[in-house]
Scaffold this motif. Structure first.
Motif, mmCIF file in Angstrom:
data_model
loop_
_atom_site.group_PDB
_atom_site.id
_atom_site.type_symbol
_atom_site.label_atom_id
_atom_site.label_comp_id
_atom_site.label_asym_id
_atom_site.label_seq_id
_atom_site.Cartn_x
_atom_site.Cartn_y
_atom_site.Cartn_z
ATOM 1 N N THR A 157 0.838 -1.189 0.000
ATOM 2 C CA THR A 157 0.000 0.000 0.000
ATOM 3 C C THR A 157 0.880 1.248 0.000
ATOM 4 N N ASP A 158 0.259 2.415 -0.098
ATOM 5 C CA ASP A 158 1.013 3.672 -0.230
ATOM 6 C C ASP A 158 2.039 3.872 0.872
ATOM 7 N N ASN A 159 1.657 3.556 2.122
ATOM 8 C CA ASN A 159 2.591 3.808 3.228
ATOM 9 C C ASN A 159 3.507 2.624 3.536
ATOM 10 N N LEU A 160 3.323 1.505 2.816
ATOM 11 C CA LEU A 160 4.170 0.315 2.993
ATOM 12 C C LEU A 160 4.220 -0.159 4.454
ATOM 13 N N SER A 161 3.139 0.040 5.170
ATOM 14 C CA SER A 161 3.153 -0.290 6.598
ATOM 15 C C SER A 161 3.466 -1.759 6.847
ATOM 16 N N GLY A 162 2.915 -2.639 6.016
ATOM 17 C CA GLY A 162 3.182 -4.065 6.191
ATOM 18 C C GLY A 162 4.644 -4.395 6.005
ATOM 19 N N CYS A 163 5.283 -3.752 5.024
ATOM 20 C CA CYS A 163 6.714 -3.977 4.786
ATOM 21 C C CYS A 163 7.543 -3.467 5.957
ATOM 22 N N HIS A 164 7.157 -2.308 6.516
ATOM 23 C CA HIS A 164 7.881 -1.768 7.674
ATOM 24 C C HIS A 164 7.748 -2.698 8.888
ATOM 25 N N VAL A 165 6.578 -3.290 9.049
ATOM 26 C CA VAL A 165 6.379 -4.259 10.140
ATOM 27 C C VAL A 165 7.306 -5.449 9.941
ATOM 28 N N GLU A 166 7.379 -5.966 8.716
ATOM 29 C CA GLU A 166 8.233 -7.118 8.433
ATOM 30 C C GLU A 166 9.698 -6.800 8.724
ATOM 31 N N GLN A 167 10.122 -5.578 8.424
ATOM 32 C CA GLN A 167 11.514 -5.201 8.683
ATOM 33 C C GLN A 167 11.817 -5.178 10.175
ATOM 34 N N ARG A 168 10.870 -4.686 10.972
ATOM 35 C CA ARG A 168 11.066 -4.677 12.425
ATOM 36 C C ARG A 168 11.098 -6.101 12.978
ATOM 37 N N VAL A 169 10.212 -6.947 12.476
ATOM 38 C CA VAL A 169 10.190 -8.348 12.913
ATOM 39 C C VAL A 169 11.500 -9.025 12.546
ATOM 40 N N PHE A 170 11.993 -8.744 11.338
ATOM 41 C CA PHE A 170 13.249 -9.369 10.915
ATOM 42 C C PHE A 170 14.416 -8.944 11.800
ATOM 43 N N ARG A 171 14.479 -7.664 12.167
ATOM 44 C CA ARG A 171 15.566 -7.206 13.029
ATOM 45 C C ARG A 171 15.549 -7.946 14.374
ATOM 46 N N ASP A 172 14.349 -8.158 14.915
ATOM 47 C CA ASP A 172 14.230 -8.912 16.168
ATOM 48 C C ASP A 172 14.701 -10.348 15.990
ATOM 49 N N MET A 173 14.346 -10.944 14.864
ATOM 50 C CA MET A 173 14.746 -12.330 14.595
ATOM 51 C C MET A 173 16.250 -12.445 14.401
ATOM 52 N N VAL A 177 19.263 -3.256 3.031
ATOM 53 C CA VAL A 177 19.380 -4.393 2.113
ATOM 54 C C VAL A 177 18.091 -5.198 2.072
ATOM 55 N N THR A 178 17.518 -5.469 3.237
ATOM 56 C CA THR A 178 16.409 -6.425 3.309
ATOM 57 C C THR A 178 15.076 -5.887 2.809
ATOM 58 N N THR A 179 14.907 -4.562 2.752
ATOM 59 C CA THR A 179 13.644 -4.018 2.223
ATOM 60 C C THR A 179 13.419 -4.485 0.798
ATOM 61 N N GLU A 180 14.459 -4.406 -0.030
ATOM 62 C CA GLU A 180 14.329 -4.883 -1.410
ATOM 63 C C GLU A 180 14.097 -6.390 -1.449
ATOM 64 N N TRP A 181 14.769 -7.128 -0.567
ATOM 65 C CA TRP A 181 14.553 -8.578 -0.522
ATOM 66 C C TRP A 181 13.076 -8.898 -0.310
ATOM 67 N N PHE A 182 12.462 -8.223 0.660
ATOM 68 C CA PHE A 182 11.078 -8.531 1.002
ATOM 69 C C PHE A 182 10.089 -7.974 -0.028
ATOM 70 N N LEU A 183 10.327 -6.780 -0.556
ATOM 71 C CA LEU A 183 9.410 -6.199 -1.532
ATOM 72 C C LEU A 183 9.459 -6.936 -2.870
ATOM 73 N N CYS A 184 10.641 -7.335 -3.283
ATOM 74 C CA CYS A 184 10.799 -8.027 -4.566
ATOM 75 C C CYS A 184 10.866 -9.538 -4.396
ATOM 76 N N LEU A 185 10.695 -10.006 -3.160
ATOM 77 C CA LEU A 185 10.703 -11.451 -2.867
ATOM 78 C C LEU A 185 11.974 -12.108 -3.394
ATOM 79 N N PHE A 186 13.082 -11.397 -3.285
ATOM 80 C CA PHE A 186 14.432 -11.854 -3.644
ATOM 81 C C PHE A 186 14.690 -11.927 -5.148
#
Length: 434
Positions: free
Chosen positions: A266-282, A304-313
């Motif tokens: 979505t416009d604010n990429l909130s879901g992607c930002h959530v995934e990045q925070r979860v990944f940092r914790d992991m 680095v990982t934002t592109e990984w998750f948005l483009c699914l590698f």
């Protein structure tokens, strides 16, 4: 000429001549290595052959992979790719044997997966449960390319999703939006020439027109998502695998609506930002040494990982390695993205710990992903060396991080609005003074 919109097919495949040339080149390399071992009586010859072997090890080789992308690597890379291709052929024999014993399309029967709703283990017959377990193991070892379209459509839920609408849905949608102009269509048109440039089919008017229809079609199907940069790469690879626009469209739909978390695009990429925070914790839990080292460097892994998750590698890994990741993604869900991302860091742990510059960290990760031609090595680390990572645990982490992300986004919006008000007041003040 193509028929209806839904039946437009994508032509792709690697060149047998390229593969034959690779094999001959490797054979020549092995012969030279053998010659080096046999000339023990001549020191000059030994030095000459050693130099030749070293030179060949760094010799750059170009060829097309299974999906038409140009691959450039050295002899070692080619050896790995040939070994991978042999494993793919052997794995194909396993699938064909199961087709013979269980019946054609046995994998299309009801199964349990992270994307299946309303089905529990207790409700399944033993034979179906056995098929589900067998399929999960098979998928992790790789789906034969020729079977990928059918297995993906079934395992992801795309086939079920398509069955809920009229058969002419895609054709009707494409006809209805023809000539429409929106912010999404303008951004899509801007991104098309930059989507895998130089690919022999995607970088043609025909390929770009096909990709445009899929992207524009989905932007009208879901106006909340519309179009987000990154989806062009994902949809392009789906087209190359699925062969038809309609199949690629439904795979994109199930990916965004069922497989991935909400609001990733979505416009604010909130879901992607959530995934990045979860990944940092992991990363801190699964690779604490790396996480602590990068934190001390003030390196934000999302660089680095934002592109990984948005483009699914698909922009980072070689295409066949990406396909192996997607095999599991469509069968087991978005959790595989965390496992693969963690595996990449895990595999380069010692090298990352020796890096002390942000640029060095980025280079290590980029070089690693660009030359990760062996998907089995990556997936073995992802599933055997990362440890437990349940769906419930990740869901709890997402729920925990979501409020902080939404608060950040709200704060950003307030700040932007405040700047706009100040700017308008300044303009008004200047006008009054005039």
């Amino acid at each position: 000429m193509f028929g209806t919109q839904a039946q437009r097919e994508v032509s792709n495949g690697f060149s047998p001549k390229s593969l034959h040339w690779m094999t001959n080149l490797i054979s020549s390399s092995r012969q030279n290595n053998s010659s080096s071992n046999n000339n023990n009586n001549n020191n000059n010859n030994k030095r000459s052959n050693l130099s030749s072997t070293k030179a060949q090890a760094f010799l750059s080789v170009k060829f097309q992979d299974l999906y038409g992308f140009t691959v450039e690597g050295n002899i070692d890379d080619v050896n790995v790719l040939n070994e991978v291709r042999e494993r793919v052929r052997e794995q194909g024999k396993v699938w064909w044997a199961l087709e013979a014993s269980k019946g054609a399309n046995w994998y299309l029967r009801p199964q349990i997966s992270s994307n299946t709703e309303g089905i529990t283990v207790a409700s399944l017959k033993p034979s179906v449960l056995a098929d589900t377990i067998a399929l999960k193991r098979l998928v992790r070892k790789g789906i034969p390319p020729v079977l990928r379209p059918k297995v993906w459509l079934s395992g992801s839920g795309a086939m079920k999703k398509r069955s809920t609408v009229p058969e002419s849905y895609y054709d009707d949608l494409i006809a209805a939006i023809d000539g429409k102009d929106t912010p999404a269509t303008r951004q899509i048109d801007h991104d098309l020439p930059r989507t895998f440039p130089c690919h022999p089919w995607l970088d043609t008017p025909e390929g770009q027109a096909s990709l445009r229809r899929v992207l524009v079609g989905y932007s009208f199907r879901d106006s909340d998502v519309g179009y987000c940069q990154g989806l062009n790469y994902v949809a392009a690879l789906l087209l190359l695998v699925m062969k038809t626009e309609e199949d690629a469209f439904w795979m994109l739909a199930v990916l965004l609506e069922n497989v991935l978390v909400n609001d990733c695009y979505t416009d604010n990429l909130s879901g992607c930002h959530v995934e990045q925070r979860v990944f940092r914790d992991m990363l801190a839990k699964k690779c604490p040494r790396i996480a602590a080292h990068l934190e001390a460097m003030e390196f934000d892994v999302s660089l680095v990982t934002t592109e990984w998750f948005l483009c699914l590698f698909c922009k980072s890994l070689p295409s066949e390695t990406t396909m192996r990741v997607w095999d599991v993604l469509f069968n087991e869900g978005a959790n595989v993205l965390f496992r693969v991302a963690l595996a990449i860091f895990k595999m380069k742990e010692e090298e990352l710990l020796r890096a002390h510059q942000i640029g060095d960290v980025i280079n290590i990760l980029q070089q690693t992903t660009n030359h990760m031609y062996d998907p089995d090595e990556l997936l073995t680390v992802a599933f055997d060396k990362i440890g437990s990572m349940t769906t419930n645990t990740i869901a709890k982490q997402r729920k925990k991080q979501e409020p902080a992300v939404l608060a950040e986004i709200d704060q950003r919006i307030r700040r932007l609005n405040s700047l706009k008000v100040d700017e308008n007041q300044s303009i008004s003040s200047r006008s009054d003074s005039l």
